[in-house]
Scaffold this motif. Structure first.
Motif, mmCIF file in Angstrom:
data_model
loop_
_atom_site.group_PDB
_atom_site.id
_atom_site.type_symbol
_atom_site.label_atom_id
_atom_site.label_comp_id
_atom_site.label_asym_id
_atom_site.label_seq_id
_atom_site.Cartn_x
_atom_site.Cartn_y
_atom_site.Cartn_z
ATOM 1 N N HIS A 271 -0.581 1.601 -41.758
ATOM 2 C CA HIS A 271 -0.774 0.201 -42.135
ATOM 3 C C HIS A 271 -1.010 -0.698 -40.932
ATOM 4 O O HIS A 271 -1.808 -1.639 -41.009
ATOM 5 C CB HIS A 271 0.418 -0.267 -42.963
ATOM 6 C CG HIS A 271 0.616 0.540 -44.217
ATOM 7 N ND1 HIS A 271 1.056 1.851 -44.192
ATOM 8 C CD2 HIS A 271 0.385 0.250 -45.516
ATOM 9 C CE1 HIS A 271 1.110 2.312 -45.427
ATOM 10 N NE2 HIS A 271 0.706 1.367 -46.246
ATOM 11 N N VAL A 272 -0.346 -0.419 -39.811
ATOM 12 C CA VAL A 272 -0.597 -1.238 -38.615
ATOM 13 C C VAL A 272 -1.991 -0.993 -38.062
ATOM 14 O O VAL A 272 -2.563 -1.848 -37.381
ATOM 15 C CB VAL A 272 0.439 -0.970 -37.492
ATOM 16 C CG1 VAL A 272 1.818 -1.426 -37.909
ATOM 17 C CG2 VAL A 272 0.449 0.471 -37.052
ATOM 18 N N THR A 273 -2.564 0.166 -38.364
ATOM 19 C CA THR A 273 -3.879 0.509 -37.825
ATOM 20 C C THR A 273 -4.969 -0.397 -38.381
ATOM 21 O O THR A 273 -5.993 -0.617 -37.732
ATOM 22 C CB THR A 273 -4.201 1.984 -38.104
ATOM 23 O OG1 THR A 273 -3.163 2.796 -37.553
ATOM 24 C CG2 THR A 273 -5.515 2.398 -37.479
ATOM 25 N N MET A 285 -11.700 -0.051 -46.256
ATOM 26 C CA MET A 285 -10.760 1.066 -46.315
ATOM 27 C C MET A 285 -10.672 1.731 -44.952
ATOM 28 O O MET A 285 -11.689 2.126 -44.369
ATOM 29 C CB MET A 285 -11.175 2.101 -47.360
ATOM 30 C CG MET A 285 -10.253 3.311 -47.415
ATOM 31 S SD MET A 285 -10.609 4.466 -48.759
ATOM 32 C CE MET A 285 -9.800 3.635 -50.139
ATOM 33 N N VAL A 286 -9.457 1.860 -44.443
ATOM 34 C CA VAL A 286 -9.206 2.545 -43.175
ATOM 35 C C VAL A 286 -8.605 3.910 -43.479
ATOM 36 O O VAL A 286 -7.601 4.006 -44.190
ATOM 37 C CB VAL A 286 -8.256 1.735 -42.271
ATOM 38 C CG1 VAL A 286 -8.015 2.472 -40.951
ATOM 39 C CG2 VAL A 286 -8.828 0.346 -42.005
ATOM 40 N N ALA A 287 -9.220 4.956 -42.950
ATOM 41 C CA ALA A 287 -8.697 6.314 -43.087
ATOM 42 C C ALA A 287 -8.180 6.757 -41.729
ATOM 43 O O ALA A 287 -8.966 6.897 -40.785
ATOM 44 C CB ALA A 287 -9.778 7.264 -43.580
ATOM 45 N N ILE A 288 -6.872 6.929 -41.629
ATOM 46 C CA ILE A 288 -6.267 7.398 -40.386
ATOM 47 C C ILE A 288 -6.190 8.910 -40.489
ATOM 48 O O ILE A 288 -5.345 9.464 -41.189
ATOM 49 C CB ILE A 288 -4.887 6.770 -40.152
ATOM 50 C CG1 ILE A 288 -5.020 5.242 -40.075
ATOM 51 C CG2 ILE A 288 -4.283 7.293 -38.851
ATOM 52 C CD1 ILE A 288 -4.970 4.537 -41.412
ATOM 53 N N THR A 293 -4.106 12.532 -43.749
ATOM 54 C CA THR A 293 -4.906 11.310 -43.758
ATOM 55 C C THR A 293 -4.262 10.302 -44.688
ATOM 56 O O THR A 293 -3.862 10.633 -45.807
ATOM 57 C CB THR A 293 -6.350 11.578 -44.230
ATOM 58 O OG1 THR A 293 -7.016 12.386 -43.265
ATOM 59 C CG2 THR A 293 -7.129 10.267 -44.369
ATOM 60 N N CYS A 294 -4.158 9.075 -44.208
ATOM 61 C CA CYS A 294 -3.684 7.973 -45.042
ATOM 62 C C CYS A 294 -4.830 6.976 -45.192
ATOM 63 O O CYS A 294 -5.496 6.642 -44.214
ATOM 64 C CB CYS A 294 -2.472 7.304 -44.412
ATOM 65 S SG CYS A 294 -1.654 6.112 -45.514
ATOM 66 N N HIS A 295 -5.073 6.547 -46.424
ATOM 67 C CA HIS A 295 -6.133 5.589 -46.715
ATOM 68 C C HIS A 295 -5.480 4.269 -47.112
ATOM 69 O O HIS A 295 -4.713 4.227 -48.082
ATOM 70 C CB HIS A 295 -7.008 6.078 -47.867
ATOM 71 C CG HIS A 295 -7.562 7.460 -47.678
ATOM 72 N ND1 HIS A 295 -6.787 8.592 -47.880
ATOM 73 C CD2 HIS A 295 -8.784 7.896 -47.306
ATOM 74 C CE1 HIS A 295 -7.540 9.659 -47.636
ATOM 75 N NE2 HIS A 295 -8.732 9.268 -47.291
ATOM 76 N N VAL A 426 -12.872 4.774 -39.864
ATOM 77 C CA VAL A 426 -12.097 5.949 -39.476
ATOM 78 C C VAL A 426 -11.302 5.657 -38.206
ATOM 79 O O VAL A 426 -11.814 5.076 -37.253
ATOM 80 C CB VAL A 426 -13.009 7.170 -39.248
ATOM 81 C CG1 VAL A 426 -12.181 8.384 -38.801
ATOM 82 C CG2 VAL A 426 -13.777 7.501 -40.517
ATOM 83 N N ALA A 427 -10.040 6.075 -38.222
ATOM 84 C CA ALA A 427 -9.185 6.044 -37.041
ATOM 85 C C ALA A 427 -8.473 7.386 -36.951
ATOM 86 O O ALA A 427 -8.573 8.212 -37.858
ATOM 87 C CB ALA A 427 -8.180 4.903 -37.140
#
Length: 535
Positions: A271-273, A285-288, A293-295, A426-427
């Motif tokens: 979430h901080v990402t 949408m950020v996918a770490i 993987t968390c979306h 993507v991160a």
């Protein structure tokens, strides 16, 4: 000149990063590996663990503060007196059972050999039977909060894990004054005061509209569980980007930072990402992407997305509804299929020489269970199409494709639910793998943007620290200056995408056949294994 520290507590190590407040420049970093890593087979003293257990030793987290933070400051070459705040993030849901003063129960001599006295890491899945009962009872009673979690509560979360402690080791449960998210426990260690963060309370603690599940509901699960919230869980809530307190004298000695600087409310790595990737607007949408993987994504309103991990008001940033979904295994699955005589790099190079569909394989990426959209950690992996001619690079590429299909399943679930994904960012460590990124772009049929930092969670935590210290009015303002993103770095190949459309159709057919109850062989195999181990 002023600086902030971001500390990212991952699955195997903690990383500290020194960030300049004025522009988000990362000036120095350091990593400290957890001495005990992840306990999956036995406790440090030799006590054996069961299947699907994943524990940690909380003292390892304190070592990160003692070693990585001073080392990062030294690497940055700054004066510690110029640091104005520190922020942290953690894997979730990772739970620490403690006494009233925050002492982890495993540090008490009488509980040193008791597994339930240790930290339950996010990927501890042994509470699946408790999660099944929670879901069944919530559906039966028509609990309104269930829809906010896509209709299913995960075995990874606070209530299932807490119920497992009660039912498998009542003595530990009785001695446990506080059932604490590690994200909040580490802030407790930094400040001396316990503040529960809004993110994990909402996503992992079933806190919606200011309320947790009722004592009546909990008592129906187990009469001794009725008082769980009031006695062991409830705590004042801190909003993301605010200060939980100030750095204590003890923590100042650990870290070498000035006593009294701001300590941000705890948060979750994914979430901080979003702040670090400048992806806080609805539809981004950020996918770490790493071992899992968390979306995460913001939306203007709350909606029901089947299989999402949750939607929480202010769960990512104030003023918007934060959505979360995820895959329990990604990089971990890749690693599982690297034979001893190969490396990731070799298999990536060999797999990159193939055309889509050339290997003739299809994989279900459930080797660590399914988080979204099925929310079932009793599911397991499957490889279809393997022959005596199948090579390691074939399976390796098929596994990458399977995780991309899993992500497409999640994205399409959001789109169908009226929460459209406008940009995919993507991160995480896997964004460095060109093959993985191109396959994801092709499977998703959309461009991929990437975060402009190799240390997204730590940078995100530093951004929250800057807001907590008052250097910016809020997280959005801090992210606009300190975060960074590169737009549409990876673009889809239409020809490859057409082949992947065909394969995705077959993936979906297998996904539904094995995952939605028509064929329960995966759950049956787990049950047979448990009986064999017990006998």
């Amino acid at each position: 000149m002023s600086y902030v520290i971001g500390v990212d507590f991952g699955t195997l190590s903690g990383r500290a990063v020194v960030v300049r407040v004025a522009d988000g420049a990362e000036l120095g970093s350091a990593v400290h590996e957890y001495p005990h890593a992840v306990l999956t087979d036995a406790l440090p003293g030799g006590t054996r663990l069961g299947h699907d257990w994943a524990l940690q030793v909380p003292a390892d987290y304190v070592e990160v503060l003692q070693h990585a933070v001073p080392a990062a400051v030294a690497a940055a070459g700054i004066d510690p007196a110029q640091v104005i705040g520190i922020g942290t993030d953690f894997t979730a849901c990772t739970m620490v059972p403690t006494t009233a003063d925050g002492t982890p129960l495993n540090e008490l001599p009488q509980f040193a050999d008791r597994p339930h006295a240790y930290v339950k890491l996010w990927k501890h899945h042994a509470a699946q039977p408790q999660a099944d009962r929670i879901n069944q009872l919530a559906a039966k009673r028509g609990e309104p909060w269930l829809a906010r979690y896509g209709g299913l509560i995960s075995s990874e979360w606070e209530f299932a894990k807490g119920l497992q402690v009660l039912e498998e080791d009542p003595d530990v449960y009785a001695a446990m004054d506080r059932w604490v998210e590690a994200a909040d426990w580490i802030v407790w260690q930094l400040t001396g005061s316990y503040v529960r963060n809004a993110c994990t309370a909402g996503y992992k603690g079933i806190r919606q509209d200011g309320h947790y599940p009722s004592p009546e509901f909990l008592g129906e699960l187990n009469p001794a569980f009725a008082g769980f919230v009031a006695a062991k869980l409830d705590q004042p809530i801190g909003l993301l980007g605010e200060a939980a307190g100030t750095l204590s004298a003890r923590a100042a000695q650990w870290t070498g930072l000035p006593e009294g600087i701001a300590v941000a409310v705890g948060n979750v790595d994914a979430h901080v990402t979003s702040a670090a990737a400048q992806a806080l607007e609805p539809g981004q949408m950020v996918a770490i992407m790493g071992t899992s993987t968390c979306h995460v994504m913001n939306g203007a309103e709350a909606a029901v997305v089947p299989g999402m991990c949750g939607v929480v008001d202010g769960g990512i940033v104030a003023g918007l509804w934060g959505y979360e979904a995820g895959q329990s295994g990604v990089g971990d699955i890749f690693a599982h299929y690297v034979p001893p005589t190969y490396t990731h790099e070799q298999l990536t190079e060999l797999a990159a020489g193939q055309r889509p569909g050339e290997h003739g394989l299809l994989v279900l990426d459930w080797h660590n269970g399914n988080r979204s959209v099925l929310v079932d950690h009793e599911l397991s992996g499957l490889v279809v199409g393997e022959t005596l001619a199948t090579r390691p690079e074939d399976v390796y590429r098929a596994v990458i494709e399977a995780t991309a299909f899993g992500t497409r399943t999640i994205v399409e679930a959001f789109d169908r639910a009226g929460v459209p994904v406008h940009e995919f960012v993507v991160a995480g460590g896997l964004m460095k793998n060109a093959l993985v990124m191109q396959i994801y772009a092709d499977v998703l049929r959309r461009p991929l943007s990437v975060i402009g930092s190799d240390q997204g969670p730590a940078l995100g935590s530093a951004i929250h620290a800057a807001a907590a210290a008052g250097a910016y009015p809020d997280v959005r303002a801090a992210a606009a200056v300190m975060g960074r993103k590169q737009d549409a770095v990876w673009r889809p190949d239409p020809e490859a995408g057409a082949v992947y459309d065909e394969l995705f159709e077959e993936y979906t057919r297998l996904h539904d056949y094995f995952g939605r109850g028509e064929n329960k062989v995966m759950r049956k195999l787990r049950a047979i294994r448990r009986r064999a181990v017990v006998s």
